[in-house]
Design an enzyme around this catalytic site. Sequence first.
Site, PDB file in Angstrom:
ATOM      1  N   TYR A 159     -23.120  74.459   7.155  1.00  0.00           N
ATOM      2  CA  TYR A 159     -22.392  74.043   5.972  1.00  0.00           C
ATOM      3  C   TYR A 159     -23.315  73.531   4.861  1.00  0.00           C
ATOM      4  O   TYR A 159     -22.904  73.395   3.708  1.00  0.00           O
ATOM      5  CB  TYR A 159     -21.420  72.940   6.377  1.00  0.00           C
ATOM      6  CG  TYR A 159     -20.106  72.965   5.667  1.00  0.00           C
ATOM      7  CD1 TYR A 159     -19.003  73.571   6.253  1.00  0.00           C
ATOM      8  CD2 TYR A 159     -19.954  72.374   4.430  1.00  0.00           C
ATOM      9  CE1 TYR A 159     -17.780  73.569   5.613  1.00  0.00           C
ATOM     10  CE2 TYR A 159     -18.734  72.379   3.783  1.00  0.00           C
ATOM     11  CZ  TYR A 159     -17.653  72.976   4.373  1.00  0.00           C
ATOM     12  OH  TYR A 159     -16.458  72.973   3.738  1.00  0.00           O
ATOM     13  N   LYS A 225     -19.904  72.695  20.191  1.00  0.00           N
ATOM     14  CA  LYS A 225     -19.875  74.025  20.806  1.00  0.00           C
ATOM     15  C   LYS A 225     -21.213  74.224  21.524  1.00  0.00           C
ATOM     16  O   LYS A 225     -21.876  75.261  21.412  1.00  0.00           O
ATOM     17  CB  LYS A 225     -19.660  75.038  19.674  1.00  0.00           C
ATOM     18  CG  LYS A 225     -19.252  76.399  20.068  1.00  0.00           C
ATOM     19  CD  LYS A 225     -17.844  76.514  20.603  1.00  0.00           C
ATOM     20  CE  LYS A 225     -17.646  77.896  21.172  1.00  0.00           C
ATOM     21  NZ  LYS A 225     -16.639  78.002  22.196  1.00  0.00           N
ATOM     22  N   ASP A 276     -13.435  74.692  20.844  1.00  0.00           N
ATOM     23  CA  ASP A 276     -12.236  75.537  20.984  1.00  0.00           C
ATOM     24  C   ASP A 276     -11.192  74.850  21.842  1.00  0.00           C
ATOM     25  O   ASP A 276      -9.992  74.876  21.550  1.00  0.00           O
ATOM     26  CB  ASP A 276     -12.578  76.938  21.519  1.00  0.00           C
ATOM     27  CG  ASP A 276     -13.615  76.931  22.617  1.00  0.00           C
ATOM     28  OD1 ASP A 276     -14.345  75.934  22.742  1.00  0.00           O
ATOM     29  OD2 ASP A 276     -13.708  77.912  23.358  1.00  0.00           O
ATOM     30  N   ASP A 300     -14.691  70.331   9.520  1.00  0.00           N
ATOM     31  CA  ASP A 300     -13.966  70.912   8.396  1.00  0.00           C
ATOM     32  C   ASP A 300     -12.684  71.578   8.900  1.00  0.00           C
ATOM     33  O   ASP A 300     -11.588  71.327   8.398  1.00  0.00           O
ATOM     34  CB  ASP A 300     -14.877  71.940   7.719  1.00  0.00           C
ATOM     35  CG  ASP A 300     -14.287  72.490   6.440  1.00  0.00           C
ATOM     36  OD1 ASP A 300     -13.800  71.690   5.624  1.00  0.00           O
ATOM     37  OD2 ASP A 300     -14.301  73.719   6.249  1.00  0.00           O
TER      38      ASP A 300
END
Length: 409
Positions: A159, A225, A276, A300
Site C-alpha cells: 500500500y 497472511k 482469509d 483496508d
Amino acid sequence: MEFGRYGSAPAGSRIGFENGKIRVPDDPVIPFIRGDGTGPDIWKATQAVLDASVARAFGGKKRIAWFEVFAGDTANQRFQEWLPQETIDAITHYRVAIKGPLTTPIGGGIRSLNVTLRQKLDLYTCVRPVRWFENVPSPVKRPQDVDMIIFRENIEDVYAGIEWRAGSPEADRLIGVIGELGKKIRPGSAIGVKPVSEFGSKRLVRKAIRYAIDHHKPAVTLVHKGNIMKYTEGAFRDWGYEVARTEFGDHTIAEADLGGNPAPAGKVVVRDRIADSMFQQALLRPAEYSVVATLNLNGDYLSDALAAQVGGLGMAPGSNEGDEHAVFEATHGTAPKYANLDKINPSSLILSGVMMLEYLGWHEAAAAVERAVAKTLGQKIMTYDLARQTDGAKEVGTSGFAQALIGNL
Ligand code: NAP
C-alpha cells in the site's frame, strides 16, 4: 502564529506534548479541512454538533478554536497545489486535526492526498472502531455482535505505493536483479514492493495492545497472511507476539499458552488469525473479536467489510495517529453526486469527531455525542442512505440530522 498564505491562526492554544503524552489546553487550536464534494455539508454538521456538545459538557469552560486549512480541490483552486505546505505545517504545529473526504487527483503528481498526509506526518496507525447503533439497517442477522476496533498499519506494505509500470526500465531492471537472486518473474511484468519492518510492525502492535489494556478488552488478534508471505506478514505476526511478551508480559498471555483454558482475570489474550479466515470469523463469530492489529492492505479491506455489517461507510469513523499527531477523518469518499444537496449522512465525520474528543480527553463531550447519535437513530431520524432501508424512518437531510442530534445532546 502565522501560516504563510493562510495568515494567522485564530486565538487559542497549542496542544502540548510531554513525557510521551499530549497535553490539552481548554482552548486548543484545531486545524480542519472541510473536504471536497459533500465535505462542506458534512463538515458544517459536524462542527455544529461538536461545538454544541463541548459547550454543554463543560459549561463554556472549554472550546475548540477551529483553524481552516486546505487540501484537495479547494487547495488546488485557491493555490494551484493539492496539498499546500502551510497545511502540513499547521497540523504539525497544532498536533490534532480533522478532515472531510478529499478528491484523489487523477493523473501525475500526488498519488493520494490521504496517503501523502499519513506519510508526511508519520501517522502510522489507522484506527477504525466498528460498532452498531440500534435501527441502523444491516445485511447481517446480529449486527449488535460487531464491536471491534481495528489498528491498521498505515505507512508500509504494498500500500505504500512503491511500484513500477509493466515494461518500464525500472520494472525490467528489478526483474533482472530478482532473476540473479534465483526467483523468476515473467518478463514485462509490473512490479510492486511490499516493505514490512520490525520497527513499523512493533509500534503498530504496541498501540493496539496498549489500547486493549487501557480499555479492558479481552483480546488482541494479529491478522496476517503469514502462511504464504512468511517473511513479511509472517514476520509481522512474530514481531507482534514478541512485543506482547517482552513489553507487556505482565498484562498479556498468548493464546497458545492457555492450553484451551480461559484467560486469567485481567490478562489480554494475544492470538493470530490468517486474514482469509478472519473475514469468515468476522461474519460468523464477530462477538469473539474486540481489538485487531493488522497490516496496511488487510486492514483496508477488513475495516470496510466490517463497516458494511453496521451500516456502511456513512457510519464508519476513523483516525490516523502517530506518536504525537492525529488526524481524524470521514472514512468514505467525496460522494460528489450529492455535493451541496444537504443530503448525505454526516455520521462518519461526526463519530470521527467523537474519537477526537476522546483523544483530547474530553470524555463527557464525546460520550454525549455518541449517546445523541444512538438516541436519534433510535427515533428513526435518518439520512437517505439509512432511511431507504428502514420502515417508518423519518428522513432528514445532513443539517436536519445534525439539528436532531443537537436536540438530543
Ligand atoms: P464515495 O465518495 O465514498 O461514494 C460512493 C457511494 O457511497 C456514494 O455514491 C453513496 O452511495 C455512498 N456514500 C459514501 N459516503 C456516504 C455518506 N456519508 N452517506 C451516505 N452514503 C454515502 O466513493 P467514490 O465515489 O468511489 O469516490 C469519490 C472520490 O472520493 C474519489 O475521488 C475518491 O478517490 C475519493 N475518496 C476519498 C477518500 C478520503 O478522502 N478518505 C476515501 C475514499 C475515496 P449511493 O450512491 O448508493 O447513495
